[in-house]
Structure formats: structure tokens, C-alpha cells
Design an enzyme around this catalytic site. Structure first.
Site, PDB file in Angstrom:
ATOM      1  N   HIS A   1       0.831  -1.204   0.000  1.00  0.00           N
ATOM      2  CA  HIS A   1       0.000   0.000   0.000  1.00  0.00           C
ATOM      3  C   HIS A   1       0.867   1.255   0.000  1.00  0.00           C
ATOM      4  O   HIS A   1       2.058   1.219   0.319  1.00  0.00           O
ATOM      5  CB  HIS A   1      -0.925   0.035   1.222  1.00  0.00           C
ATOM      6  CG  HIS A   1      -0.202   0.131   2.533  1.00  0.00           C
ATOM      7  ND1 HIS A   1       0.499  -0.910   3.072  1.00  0.00           N
ATOM      8  CD2 HIS A   1      -0.055   1.172   3.409  1.00  0.00           C
ATOM      9  CE1 HIS A   1       1.039  -0.535   4.222  1.00  0.00           C
ATOM     10  NE2 HIS A   1       0.726   0.726   4.444  1.00  0.00           N
TER      11      HIS A   1
ATOM     12  N   ASP B   1       0.392   4.776   2.077  1.00  0.00           N
ATOM     13  CA  ASP B   1      -0.408   5.065   3.271  1.00  0.00           C
ATOM     14  C   ASP B   1      -1.668   5.879   2.961  1.00  0.00           C
ATOM     15  O   ASP B   1      -1.597   6.928   2.310  1.00  0.00           O
ATOM     16  CB  ASP B   1       0.436   5.817   4.314  1.00  0.00           C
ATOM     17  CG  ASP B   1       1.416   4.876   5.000  1.00  0.00           C
ATOM     18  OD1 ASP B   1       1.059   3.708   5.241  1.00  0.00           O
ATOM     19  OD2 ASP B   1       2.548   5.316   5.282  1.00  0.00           O
TER      20      ASP B   1
ATOM     21  N   HIS C   1       4.762   0.293   0.260  1.00  0.00           N
ATOM     22  CA  HIS C   1       5.488  -0.536   1.229  1.00  0.00           C
ATOM     23  C   HIS C   1       4.592  -1.638   1.761  1.00  0.00           C
ATOM     24  O   HIS C   1       3.366  -1.620   1.588  1.00  0.00           O
ATOM     25  CB  HIS C   1       6.053   0.315   2.365  1.00  0.00           C
ATOM     26  CG  HIS C   1       5.016   1.055   3.146  1.00  0.00           C
ATOM     27  ND1 HIS C   1       4.383   2.185   2.664  1.00  0.00           N
ATOM     28  CD2 HIS C   1       4.461   0.819   4.357  1.00  0.00           C
ATOM     29  CE1 HIS C   1       3.513   2.623   3.545  1.00  0.00           C
ATOM     30  NE2 HIS C   1       3.515   1.808   4.590  1.00  0.00           N
TER      31      HIS C   1
ATOM     32  N   ARG D   1       4.703   6.375  14.615  1.00  0.00           N
ATOM     33  CA  ARG D   1       4.647   6.845  13.229  1.00  0.00           C
ATOM     34  C   ARG D   1       4.046   8.244  13.179  1.00  0.00           C
ATOM     35  O   ARG D   1       2.986   8.479  13.756  1.00  0.00           O
ATOM     36  CB  ARG D   1       3.778   5.838  12.480  1.00  0.00           C
ATOM     37  CG  ARG D   1       3.635   6.101  11.030  1.00  0.00           C
ATOM     38  CD  ARG D   1       2.770   5.037  10.392  1.00  0.00           C
ATOM     39  NE  ARG D   1       1.701   5.721   9.690  1.00  0.00           N
ATOM     40  CZ  ARG D   1       0.882   5.181   8.814  1.00  0.00           C
ATOM     41  NH1 ARG D   1       0.987   3.899   8.528  1.00  0.00           N
ATOM     42  NH2 ARG D   1      -0.036   5.880   8.223  1.00  0.00           N
TER      43      ARG D   1
HETATM   44  C1  SIN Z   1       2.930   0.904   7.921  1.00  0.00           C
HETATM   45  O1  SIN Z   1       2.932   2.062   8.320  1.00  0.00           O
HETATM   46  O2  SIN Z   1       2.311   0.576   6.925  1.00  0.00           O
HETATM   47  C2  SIN Z   1       3.701  -0.108   8.704  1.00  0.00           C
HETATM   48  C3  SIN Z   1       5.115  -0.197   8.301  1.00  0.00           C
HETATM   49  C4  SIN Z   1       5.878  -1.094   9.220  1.00  0.00           C
HETATM   50  O3  SIN Z   1       5.370  -1.431  10.297  1.00  0.00           O
HETATM   51  O4  SIN Z   1       6.990  -1.461   8.878  1.00  0.00           O
END
Ligand code: SIN
Length: 282
Positions: free
Chosen positions: A108, A110, A258, A273
Site C-alpha cells: 500500500h 499510506d 510498502h 509513526r
Molecule cells: C505501515 O505504516 O504501513 C507499517 C510499516 C511497518 O510497520 O513497517
């Protein structure tokens, strides 16, 4: 093969992570305020490499993490995810032996279901499993560039629906958030977007949120989307990042996707985050 960019940065050290994507950044301590010169170099490296891995970091205090995010723009509020107590700007990533799902398990960009999806995301991990828990990133500039010319002409004029109800409903119930508290946005975006800062074209569809190509019949849409997902997820565009404690990774959602690997159950993985608001893709 993409040529490795060689640029001299005066105030940080940037070492390419792989020829196709990413750079490890050293010489900057994100637990302390950064200078305008360091910020300018980090900003340029972000545009050059799309994914920055800040190495040799200490735990970044939440205030400092928020402040660093704000240097890139207004912060983005996640429509559904749980936040850190006392810090609504921070989304806590947390998977334990009791988790039903872990965050970001499928490819995805984000919150691409937002009208103005996030520009970038900064994640620092504070608890790591003994092994595993890597994050994959994929370069959406090279995904676009490596399409054949006939496919480029087809997708250049298309738009897609990015939905989230199928993702967010019930998603965070094991972390104390019920469906009454969350939003499930839907938005339409071009299949190919032009990065507002670099001017380069990137594919902008992903398996998590993109549900439909609007101008095609359902059967055509399903087939073309599957073709594009597989192309975007091809190993040629990818890197796999193995985290060390307190690494901070900053990725550009406008030109990469990612996927977080949940291969460490029943071990724990936790981080914070901060996400920066982006503009409407065009
Ligand atoms: C995400 O924000 O999609 C998770 C990325 C991660 O936990 O490595």
C-alpha cells in the site's frame, strides 16, 4: 537498472541502500533539533532516494518526532488507527502475541483512500522481534517507467477508486477502537500521478486500497488492476529493509509503496509513526 545517484550533501551522509531505491542516512541525530542546513539536505535526499533510513539513532522523544514531521508540512490524522496516549499526532504501530492483524501487511501507499493522501511517513521502531519484521518498499517511478509504451498510453488517462471500509472496519477493535469512532474514506485518484516536487511520473495504485479503475468495465478493471499490482510488486522495483533498534525510516508515499512482514508472531514489534499530509494527486 537505475543508475545510483551520486550527490554530495554537506550536512548529512547519504549512502545508497540499493541501486533501485533508498539511502541510509548518518551524521544526524534526530533526538536533537536539526539545523536548517541539515533539513535542506534531508529534504533533497528524500526527493532523490524516496526512502531514507536514519541509522545510529537514539529513541526520539515524541515532541521531537512531531517537530521533525512538521518541518515537512501539516501533519496527517489517520482516520482509524489508535494514537499514542497524550500525542494524537502519533500513530502507534504495535503487534503482540494477542494481535489479530499487524499494520501494513499488504502492499500500500499510506491512506491512499484520502482525498489528499499523505506525502510521507516517519516510523521509528522501539521494540523489535529477535528476527523478522522487515519492511519492503517498492519504487513506483520505476514501476511506471518500465511499462511498455502501449500500456503507458492506456493508464495515463485512467483514474481509480481507493476505498477503505474493507480495510478499516473492525481493524483496530483489538486495540480499543470500535467502528463508531473511525472514518472510512473513499477517493478517486489518477492511476499515474506526477510527483509535485520532482515532476516525475509514478504509478499510484495498490492492492490494499485500490478497488476499481473507473473508466473500465468491472472485468476489464479487475484484469488491468491485477496486472498493475503484479508489476508494481515485481522484485525489480523492491528493497527489503531489516530494522535495527531505533532506526527511523522516512518514506515518500507519492512515489513508493510498502509492506510490513508479520513473520515474527508471537514476538512483539512496536513503533511510533508520524505522517505528513500531502496534496491531491494530479
Ligand atoms: C505501515 O505504516 O504501513 C507499517 C510499516 C511497518 O510497520 O513497517
Amino acid at each position: 537498472m537505475v543508475a545510483v545517484l551520486q550527490r554530495d550533501y554537506a550536512h548529512i551522509e547519504a549512502r545508497p541502500f540499493a541501486p533501485n531505491l533508498g539511502a541510509e542516512i548518518r551524521g544526524v541525530d534526530l533526538s536533537e533539533p536539526i539545523s536548517d542546513e541539515q533539513f535542506a539536505d534531508i529534504h533533497q535526499a528524500f526527493l532523490d532516494y524516496q526512502v531514507l533510513m536514519f541509522k545510529d539513532q537514539k529513541e526520539i522523544p515524541p515532541e521531537r518526532h512531531i517537530e521533525f514531521g512538521k518541518r515537512f508540512g501539516t501533519l496527517h490524522a489517520h482516520p482509524a488507527a489508535p494514537t499514542m496516549q497524550g500525542y494524537p499526532e502519533i500513530f502507534e504501530i504495535h503487534a503482540t502475541k494477542d494481535s489479530k492483524v499487524a499494520n501494513g501487511e499488504f502492499w500500500h501507499s499510506d491512506v491512499s483512500c484520502d482525498e489528499e493522501p499523505p506525502l510521507g511517513t516517519m516510523l521509528q521502531l522501539h521494540i523489535l522481534p529477535p528476527c523478522g519484521g522487515d519492511t519492503l518498499f517498492s519504487n513506483m517511478y520505476s514501476a511506471y517507467d518500465t511499462l511498455s509504451d502501449p500500456l503507458k498510453s492506456l493508464v495515463d488517462g485512467l483514474s481509480a477508486t481507493h476505498a477503505s471500509e474493507h480495510i478499516y472496519k473492525g481493524r483496530y477493535s483489538d486495540r480499543g477502537k470500535d467502528d463508531g469512532e473511525i472514518d472510512c474514506p473513499t477517493a478517486m485518484h489518477p492511476v499515474v500521478r506526477t510527483h509535485p516536487e520532482t515532476g516525475k511520473k509514478a504509478l499510484f495504485v495498490n492492492r490494499t486500497f485500490t478497488t476499481r479503475i473507473n473508466e473500465l468495465s468491472p472485468t476489464e478493471s479487475n484484469s488491468i488492476l491485477e496486472l498493475l499490482f503484479e508489476h508494481c510488486e515485481h522484485i525489480d522495483h523492491q528493497i527489503r529493509f531489516r530494522w535495527s533498534l531505533h532506526d527511523m525510516v522516512f518514506w515518500d508515499n507519492r512515489c513508493c509503496m510498502h509492506r510490513a512482514i508479520w513473520d515474527y508472531w508471537p514476538e512483539e514489534r512496536k513503533g511510533r509513526r508520524v505522517t505528513i499530509k500531502g496534496d491531491r494527486p494530479s
